[in-house]
Enzyme design. Sequence first.
Site, PDB file in Angstrom:
ATOM      1  CE  LYS A   3      27.220 -15.118  21.443  1.00  0.00           C
ATOM      2  NZ  LYS A   3      27.161 -16.155  22.587  1.00  0.00           N
TER       3      LYS A   3
ATOM      4  NE  ARG B 107      22.168 -16.686  32.516  1.00  0.00           N
ATOM      5  CZ  ARG B 107      21.762 -18.088  32.360  1.00  0.00           C
ATOM      6  NH1 ARG B 107      22.216 -18.771  31.323  1.00  0.00           N
ATOM      7  NH2 ARG B 107      21.218 -18.791  33.434  1.00  0.00           N
TER       8      ARG B 107
END
Length: 316
Positions: free
Chosen positions: A196, A100
Amino acid sequence: MSYRDPKLKVFTCNSNPKLAQEIAEYIGTCLGDSETLRFSDGEISVRINESVRGSDVYVIQSTSAPVNEHLMELLVMVDALKRASAKSINVVMPYYGYARQDRKARSRDPITAKLVANLIETAGAHRVIAMDLHATQIQGFFDIPVDHLLGVPILGAYFKEKQLDDVVVVSPDHGGVVRARKLADYLNVPLAIIDKRRPEPNVAEVMNIIGEVNGRTAIIIDDIIDTAGTITLGANALIKYGAKEVYACCTHPVLSGPAMKRLENSSIKEIVVSNTIPITHAQPCSKLTTLSVAPLMGEAIIRVHEELSISKLFED
């Protein structure tokens, strides 16, 4: 099936021995004889109890929690195989941890996905077989061949069998659109996107829904469900915007912290995941369905060993 080439050997460390056993059974071989030991201060040692000289070795290890332990186990195993004169060392990573952090989002950020790639190469790996990397560009962080396996066909086949009505596939953010598009194409249904923002890690805020979800059955797809904050927040937003029911799916069920409780109490009807990471919670979520990636990974190992195309696995 039975695979009789004695030069193909499959080993595993401790992250996911059940999946490794399933993969070995699919190939038709036995797991190699090895053991992971600990010195009294916690240092890891690996013992290979059979000859691997001249063999093509496949080491199955997810770098899931405890991430640092499992990563170090993998590196020590690869080093042991290299020093034991294995002909080739192929690292099979159902889940690639530290992925990530794949770019510098802010000043002075590390790029751990590249760091892990460097460690694996330096240890002595000749190839990596990975499942649903968090970002496809991670393949370019390696200077050795990387075979990238996709989880969408496994998830898509499951939902196709359910024969749901008025389906829309939903990406939980802009970064997951390519993955969601693949599932939408597989199911031949429209796509929607949750707009988002993420003010800090593991915290998400829904701003808007791009696409038509009113009166439809929504399937949210992501590569990882970690704390389940994004998925549950997205499901609530979809219900608010008129979705009649919400399903969720991912390849890698990290499921840390409050994830199980959040999923159990969420508006999601069913959460479909794969077994790239073992689910070891004492009280698992009743909504969870687990699919096996062993046939796909076993077939990929056979194809690599026989020098056949991997892309054929994903052609309709």
